[in-house]
Design an enzyme around this catalytic site. Structure first.
Site, PDB file in Angstrom:
ATOM      1  CE  LYS A  39      -2.272   1.636   3.709  1.00 57.70           C
ATOM      2  NZ  LYS A  39      -2.055   3.089   3.756  1.00 57.70           N
ATOM      3  CE  LYS A  68      -7.280   6.490   4.758  1.00 55.08           C
ATOM      4  NZ  LYS A  68      -5.861   6.115   4.588  1.00 55.08           N
ATOM      5  CG  ASP A  71     -11.936  18.103  -3.906  1.00 54.28           C
ATOM      6  OD1 ASP A  71     -12.828  18.975  -4.060  1.00 54.28           O
ATOM      7  OD2 ASP A  71     -10.735  18.377  -3.793  1.00 54.28           O
ATOM      8  CB  THR A 129      -9.176   1.392  11.736  1.00 52.55           C
ATOM      9  OG1 THR A 129      -8.117   1.844  10.898  1.00 52.55           O
ATOM     10  CG2 THR A 129     -10.008   0.394  10.983  1.00 52.55           C
ATOM     11  NE  ARG A 221       1.550   2.769  12.716  1.00 57.47           N
ATOM     12  CZ  ARG A 221       0.654   3.519  13.343  1.00 57.47           C
ATOM     13  NH1 ARG A 221       1.060   4.553  14.064  1.00 57.47           N
ATOM     14  NH2 ARG A 221      -0.635   3.255  13.254  1.00 57.47           N
TER      15      ARG A 221
HETATM   16  O1  C5P Z   1       0.763   0.983  10.865  1.00 55.38           O
HETATM   17  P1  C5P Z   1      -0.678   0.531  10.722  1.00 55.38           P
HETATM   18  O2  C5P Z   1      -0.824  -0.988  10.590  1.00 55.38           O
HETATM   19  O3  C5P Z   1      -1.602   1.119  11.761  1.00 55.38           O
HETATM   20  O4  C5P Z   1      -1.109   1.131   9.295  1.00 55.38           O
HETATM   21  C1  C5P Z   1      -2.403   1.090   8.822  1.00 55.38           C
HETATM   22  C2  C5P Z   1      -2.422   1.734   7.472  1.00 55.38           C
HETATM   23  O5  C5P Z   1      -3.750   1.671   6.968  1.00 55.38           O
HETATM   24  C3  C5P Z   1      -2.000   3.190   7.452  1.00 55.38           C
HETATM   25  O6  C5P Z   1      -1.251   3.384   6.259  1.00 55.38           O
HETATM   26  C4  C5P Z   1      -3.301   3.968   7.395  1.00 55.38           C
HETATM   27  O7  C5P Z   1      -3.187   5.144   6.646  1.00 55.38           O
HETATM   28  C5  C5P Z   1      -4.221   2.981   6.675  1.00 55.38           C
HETATM   29  N1  C5P Z   1      -5.641   3.103   6.977  1.00 55.38           N
HETATM   30  C6  C5P Z   1      -6.170   2.959   8.237  1.00 55.38           C
HETATM   31  N2  C5P Z   1      -7.518   3.077   8.450  1.00 55.38           N
HETATM   32  C7  C5P Z   1      -8.341   3.308   7.433  1.00 55.38           C
HETATM   33  C8  C5P Z   1      -7.809   3.447   6.154  1.00 55.38           C
HETATM   34  C9  C5P Z   1      -6.448   3.312   5.958  1.00 55.38           C
HETATM   35  O8  C5P Z   1      -5.422   2.709   9.174  1.00 55.38           O
HETATM   36  N3  C5P Z   1      -9.644   3.361   7.640  1.00 55.38           N
END
Ligand code: C5P
Length: 239
Positions: A39, A68, A71, A129, A221
């Site tokens: 991603k 995301k 607009d 989330t 992460r």
């Molecule tokens: O590091 P982590 O596992 O929390 O990363 C989650 C990834 O998913 C991030 O890149 C974040 O921008 C993305 N994301 C999210 N929640 C959403 C949409 C995308 O955490 N609803």
């Protein structure tokens, strides 16, 4: 819902939240060619631009471009038209932009996809989330439960002709019930057992997410910031 017999590496998307191609390369080399789907989000795309997409494509990786977009319909359509030319596999917009915006985004994506190439999957972001019910009610002014808001967004996304939604794995069963099993669910908020939640709120382990019916999980992460990223990755998807 996918079965555990399906290769989880095809369904596990690694979030490359870095600012340089160098960091991306270092991360991927630590993971020894085991990654299939990545991603690219705002942090990396704003810093490294389309070049990073071309470089990842050359390595044979599938790409979820997580911009995301949110607009007015005309601008969302133009944005999708531009991004479609990059040849990514999945792309998203905020469902909160409304049905007309989402439908326009789909049109833009169709117009911009090069002839002979498949249109990227178009996914609607429901409620981030990281958003808890308290934040949703008190700061965003949206009443009710997070589940109710997510369901409303999921229905809207389906009606607009999109392929699926981004949501928490906890919400997948009710989304599938209402929108149907083939409506895709892409779920961040993934934390292996014992990992730090950080800024995420509605989280599950990778196994729980797949058991709940997630089509794709997004993990960042917990892998990329781990002392041994390969060990965490293999614990998630198997060896
Ligand atoms: O590091 P982590 O596992 O929390 O990363 C989650 C990834 O998913 C991030 O890149 C974040 O921008 C993305 N994301 C999210 N929640 C959403 C949409 C995308 O955490 N609803």
């Amino acid at each position: 819902m996918i079965g555990q017999s399906i290769d989880l590496r095809e369904r596990t998307i690694l979030a490359l939240d870095f600012q340089t191609i160098g960091e991306v390369e270092q991360c991927l080399s630590q993971l020894e060619g085991q990654i299939r789907y990545v991603k690219v989000g705002m942090e990396l795309f704003y810093a490294a631009g389309p070049e990073v997409i071309y470089s990842l494509k050359e390595q044979g990786l599938r790409i979820f471009l997580d911009m995301k977009t949110h607009d007015i319909p005309n601008t969302a359509k133009g944005a999708m038209k531009s991004l479609a030319r990059l040849g990514v596999d999945m792309i998203n917009v905020h469902a909160a932009g409304g049905k007309a915006m989402m439908a326009a985004a789909r049109e833009g994506l169709e117009e911009g996809t090069p002839a002979g190439s498949p249109r990227p999957l178009l996914i609607g972001v429901t409620m981030l989330t990281s958003t808890s019910q308290t934040v949703m009610n008190r700061e965003l002014g949206i009443p009710g439960t997070v589940e109710e808001a997510v369901l409303q967004y999921a229905v809207l996304t389906k009606e607009a002709g999109l392929d699926g939604v981004v949501a928490s794995p906890l919400e997948v069963p009710m989304i599938k019930k209402v929108a149907g099993g083939s409506f895709l669910t892409v779920t961040p908020g993934i934390r292996p057992k014992g990992a730090e939640a950080g800024d995420q709120s509605r989280i599950t382990t990778p196994k729980e997410a797949f058991d709940l019916g997630s089509d794709y999980i997004v993990i960042g992460r917990a892998v990329t910031a781990a002392r041994d990223p390969l060990a965490v990755w293999q614990a998630v998807v198997g060896k």
